[in-house]
Design a protein around this motif. Sequence first.
Motif, PDB file in Angstrom:
ATOM      1  N   ASP A  63     -16.639 -45.405 -22.877  1.00  0.00           N
ATOM      2  CA  ASP A  63     -17.375 -44.534 -23.692  1.00  0.00           C
ATOM      3  C   ASP A  63     -16.548 -43.943 -24.725  1.00  0.00           C
ATOM      4  O   ASP A  63     -15.273 -44.014 -24.646  1.00  0.00           O
ATOM      5  N   GLY A  64     -17.201 -43.542 -25.710  1.00  0.00           N
ATOM      6  CA  GLY A  64     -16.589 -42.659 -26.831  1.00  0.00           C
ATOM      7  C   GLY A  64     -15.733 -43.304 -27.514  1.00  0.00           C
ATOM      8  O   GLY A  64     -14.570 -42.921 -27.969  1.00  0.00           O
ATOM      9  N   GLY A  65     -15.973 -44.802 -27.810  1.00  0.00           N
ATOM     10  CA  GLY A  65     -14.804 -45.530 -28.465  1.00  0.00           C
ATOM     11  C   GLY A  65     -13.531 -46.015 -27.977  1.00  0.00           C
ATOM     12  O   GLY A  65     -12.764 -46.003 -28.600  1.00  0.00           O
ATOM     13  N   THR A  66     -13.736 -45.913 -26.639  1.00  0.00           N
ATOM     14  CA  THR A  66     -12.329 -46.013 -25.970  1.00  0.00           C
ATOM     15  C   THR A  66     -12.134 -47.376 -25.598  1.00  0.00           C
ATOM     16  O   THR A  66     -13.010 -48.103 -25.064  1.00  0.00           O
ATOM     17  N   GLN A  86     -17.550 -16.280 -15.236  1.00  0.00           N
ATOM     18  CA  GLN A  86     -17.895 -16.727 -16.514  1.00  0.00           C
ATOM     19  C   GLN A  86     -19.187 -17.097 -16.560  1.00  0.00           C
ATOM     20  O   GLN A  86     -19.971 -17.045 -17.468  1.00  0.00           O
ATOM     21  N   VAL A  87     -19.717 -17.648 -15.790  1.00  0.00           N
ATOM     22  CA  VAL A  87     -21.179 -18.255 -15.464  1.00  0.00           C
ATOM     23  C   VAL A  87     -22.108 -17.215 -14.984  1.00  0.00           C
ATOM     24  O   VAL A  87     -22.941 -17.192 -15.507  1.00  0.00           O
ATOM     25  N   PHE A 103      -1.157 -44.562 -25.419  1.00  0.00           N
ATOM     26  CA  PHE A 103      -2.455 -44.162 -26.155  1.00  0.00           C
ATOM     27  C   PHE A 103      -2.109 -44.390 -27.659  1.00  0.00           C
ATOM     28  O   PHE A 103      -1.356 -44.164 -28.234  1.00  0.00           O
ATOM     29  N   ARG A 155      -4.714 -47.271 -23.928  1.00  0.00           N
ATOM     30  CA  ARG A 155      -5.941 -46.712 -24.077  1.00  0.00           C
ATOM     31  C   ARG A 155      -6.208 -46.377 -25.903  1.00  0.00           C
ATOM     32  O   ARG A 155      -5.362 -45.690 -26.271  1.00  0.00           O
ATOM     33  N   ASP A 206     -13.345 -18.067 -11.472  1.00  0.00           N
ATOM     34  CA  ASP A 206     -13.744 -18.485 -12.728  1.00  0.00           C
ATOM     35  C   ASP A 206     -15.185 -18.867 -12.779  1.00  0.00           C
ATOM     36  O   ASP A 206     -15.870 -18.053 -13.924  1.00  0.00           O
ATOM     37  N   PHE A 207     -15.693 -19.422 -11.879  1.00  0.00           N
ATOM     38  CA  PHE A 207     -17.074 -19.449 -12.090  1.00  0.00           C
ATOM     39  C   PHE A 207     -18.120 -18.443 -11.966  1.00  0.00           C
ATOM     40  O   PHE A 207     -18.972 -18.057 -12.913  1.00  0.00           O
ATOM     41  N   VAL A 213      -8.359 -45.424 -28.919  1.00  0.00           N
ATOM     42  CA  VAL A 213      -9.719 -44.469 -29.228  1.00  0.00           C
ATOM     43  C   VAL A 213      -9.888 -44.973 -30.812  1.00  0.00           C
ATOM     44  O   VAL A 213      -9.007 -44.757 -31.667  1.00  0.00           O
ATOM     45  N   PHE A 244      -9.845 -20.455  -7.062  1.00  0.00           N
ATOM     46  CA  PHE A 244      -9.524 -20.004  -8.120  1.00  0.00           C
ATOM     47  C   PHE A 244     -10.655 -20.377  -9.050  1.00  0.00           C
ATOM     48  O   PHE A 244     -11.114 -19.558  -9.976  1.00  0.00           O
ATOM     49  N   ASN A 245     -10.968 -21.701  -9.021  1.00  0.00           N
ATOM     50  CA  ASN A 245     -12.116 -22.180  -9.609  1.00  0.00           C
ATOM     51  C   ASN A 245     -13.384 -21.476  -9.432  1.00  0.00           C
ATOM     52  O   ASN A 245     -14.376 -21.082 -10.265  1.00  0.00           O
ATOM     53  N   GLY A 258      -6.678 -23.762  -5.187  1.00  0.00           N
ATOM     54  CA  GLY A 258      -7.392 -24.184  -6.321  1.00  0.00           C
ATOM     55  C   GLY A 258      -8.916 -23.782  -6.425  1.00  0.00           C
ATOM     56  O   GLY A 258      -9.566 -23.768  -7.354  1.00  0.00           O
TER      57      GLY A 258
END
Lengths: 90, 979
Positions: free
Chosen positions: B247-250, B726-727, B164, B275, B722-723, B277, B718-719, B715
Amino acid sequence: MRIPCPNCGDRDSREFHYRGSAELFHRPAGDAGQPAFVEYVYFRDNPAGRHRDLWLHETGCRSWIVVERDTATHEILSTALAADVARGAQ
Amino acid sequence: MSRLPSGGLIDRSQPLSFRFDGRTLRGFQGDTLASALLANDVRLVARSFKYHRPRGILTAGSEEPNALMQLGQGDQTTPNVRATTQELFDGLIAASQNRYPSLRFDLLGINDLLSPFFSAGFYYKTFMWPKSFWEKLYEPLIRRAAGLGMLSGKADTARYEKAFAHCDLLVIGAGPAGLMAALTAGQAGLDVILADEDFALGGRLIAETLEVDGMPGRDWVKRTSATLLAMPNVRLMPRTTITGAYDGGTYGALQRVSHHLAEVPQDAPLETFWRIVARRTILAAGAIERPIAFPNNDRPGIMMASAVRSYANRFAVAPGQRVTVFTNNDDGHRTALDLTAQGITVAAVIDTRDGITSSGDYPVIAGAQVTGTRGRQGLSGITVQTASGSRSIETDCLAVSGGWNPTVHLTCHMNGRPVWREDIAAFVPREGAVPNLHVAGAARGEFTTHGALTGGLDAARAVLSELGVTSPAIDVPRAEDSPVRLAPFWHVEGGKGRSWLDFQNDVTTKDVKLAHRENFRSVEHMKRYTTLGMATDQGKTSNMGALAIMADLTQRSIPDTGTTIFRPPYTPVALGTLGAGGAGKGFAPERLLPSDAMAREMGAKMYELGLWYRPGMFPKPGETHWRQTCDREMQMVRTAVGITDVTPLGKIALQGPDVPTLLDRVYANTFSTLAVGRVRYGIMLREDGMVLDDGTTARLSETEYVLTTTGGAAGLVFNHLDFCTQVLWPDLDVQYASETDQWAQFSIAGPKARELVNALCAEDITNETFPYMACGTVSIGAVKARLFRISFSGEHGYEIAVPARYGDSLARELGRRAEALGGGWYGLEALNALRIEKGLLTHAELDGHVTADDLGLGGMVSSKKDCIGKTLSQRPAMIGAGREQLVGLIPVSPLTQFSAGAYIFNKGAAPTLENNQGHVTSHCHSPTLGHLIAMAMLKDGRSRIGEQVVIRDHTRNIEAVCEVCTTVHLDPEGAKLRG
């Protein structure tokens, strides 16, 4: 694509998990009825342009983040912690 | 030999030896494989893809469509290497491809005679009959004949790297424009990366005899390169192709680190994929010369005019003894001038434009076209047509120039379409097609040296201005600025023979006309129908010609006809490089159990479950079939005691005053009523009402909870938490953490489980102190452990957890104590079969399409509270009649093996999708019952107990009549669990 996490700064998008639209904030009340929940779960605006996403910084700080992104150009316009947005809305 | 006595950028003090098709030949350091072959008079280098026509080297760059070689030997052989970009090294071994038995005599050359049958789209019209022949004959034959190079078939032992980089400015291309841009930005103090696909910097300047600042172009390149090399803020990356814009200048970049070395150094990879950037980018990738199509324009010896100059000027090779030029523009004449200056005879310059005169020591035939060529294995002559008639010219090399196409490809990678410029009859990049990318030089349609130098400087200044950095004072060096004089001319009509457009995929002008006749008239259709532009060169030398012909046929202008999209990579990238570090064990981390070492010592058969390695079974000496082991382990659990490692199940620790509220909102059943020291089974729903996961949650104290999930969904859950926190409900006062890896957890199950646990722990473990579904902290020696009285086997059982660092020690201790009681370790096969006997669930049943009610757990969805998924789980179509419901199945007719996924049909019904009644989810042999059992989802299953149905697996030829029954085959009251 890189996403500027409010906690961690610019991180590669592969550190994040995309959930969907920020419309997910507006969960109907428990007694709002089935049509309201059908709308909430299944129907989405699908703009070619500015969109507010919900991403989880899964292999980073594990914050849910609201990302304002242009779906046509992938330009990221703003990010904010979802918890802050959620509290602000209340 | 065609090597010129002097000149060129080759190093004559370093002679090299190499092999081509078994012949030993000689070259010099600085040669490419192509230039060395030409120097040795090797002109026939390939056989074409479809028609196996003799082919030679067409270009001197990465756009080469013909000269694809097999390089190397053994497991390091690489197919389809372009001879024009492969640097020569001592001991290089190359072979031509796609010919049998040899280049000179290729049996499949017969395809050329059969060409009327192989025109564009032939596979839509042939190989259709008889139907059975496709699989047996046609496909295997075509597969053998198809393709160019061959893989070795051996594992790739080469090392690849990924890397990178970040920079202020990425300059793509180190020709005059790129060098000026890098110089300017470098002097201004920017962090610059200058990349070029070639091994020598300079672009066209090292292939032409042009002057810059009063000195030979190559000298100016040398001086500028040295300046750049000395700048600490400039990174030079030769041998590096920028493969794509993202994307993003990559930018993706392929760096060929070691392909020019006889042996890859110990500390270097073969290739590196980067990669990069960049805050800003300047595309200075130059232009690619385009040919003119004419009858039999593909013979060895017919080359691009600029390539002829490259070979003569850079590599000191005369590509022919008697050269002709076919051109529609002034640039073609430059070839004649350069060749005559080196003493090479130019027999004629055939110019399509009227009124053109010679500018040197060569004859010109104006207003003329080449209408034919001779010499199957190497050009020997051409036929030229003028207004006054036709004549024949002897020539062994024809240099063709149809103009130049700016290298726009990267600007199209983000869906930008290029823009047509009438004055140069070429496409140029669209402004802003890639954010923050500027284009300079020939890539922008500025074809003069002065234009390139100025363009590079201007682009760098623009970038500096955008970044708020002062531009240094730099003068543009003096250089030629001759205007482009060109008359568009794409293909010769008339003459006998096929005119080739795409050399690599063997597509002719006739094929494009056929596509038009068959109504494939858009460029997108024409491309796919003819396959033009779909080979590894992505049509670099063929797209324009085909487009012009299609425009002509459809009576539209070229810009109106449009272009197809270029896609990354610009040139081919090996999958091994893209996947650097990911081969073999590098692909994914391995998660090992705390008892892993012990299990392997015991000779357990390890299974992969996701990233985890878990013992499938622990075979004992004398056991030869897996069922012997599995049945024994199950018996052991049901009659004595068994131990298994359940560490992978997700564990989430929760604390805080609002934990009960959170649990009530994420679980379908109620948890706020869970008492201290108790465990409860729960199911979680998705918001659409489908079951997300099941597990148990234990309350260890007033404020401490542990939530468990299935291994695969850890997983996900757990996600989800978190949702939710937090949301949805950020004001809940909860804290939680994953502790799956922090606790080693073991299941102890069987009639003697209490005896074992009681002896192990300091505390008294009785039915009073530790009833069914109790939990608490216990002591094992000096270690504090967590004990849960829960069971996944239907037997009296516990799960015990210690901090993971004690896991190995506890595992061995448990094994010893179990064996002393007539029990021992059991693995996943037995674990799974035991729970199937009891109708317990895994994600085989919880597949994302089932509701709680489908599983017979509808009662668990509390009517008293909201939870995730509550509302939509109550939709009419989510409950009751017509839905597939969980049932058990036992075979009635002979059955060797159930299969998960087998469909279920009513007796006598045709096995069609419409008649589908459900499917088998899990199955096993039950040693307790002495026969096979299965769990299945069956339409209205709960009201069909006792009925007979048919299961069918068409891929495994399984068909049997079964009886619908309960899922709980043992101890339905659960007496063994309690007490």
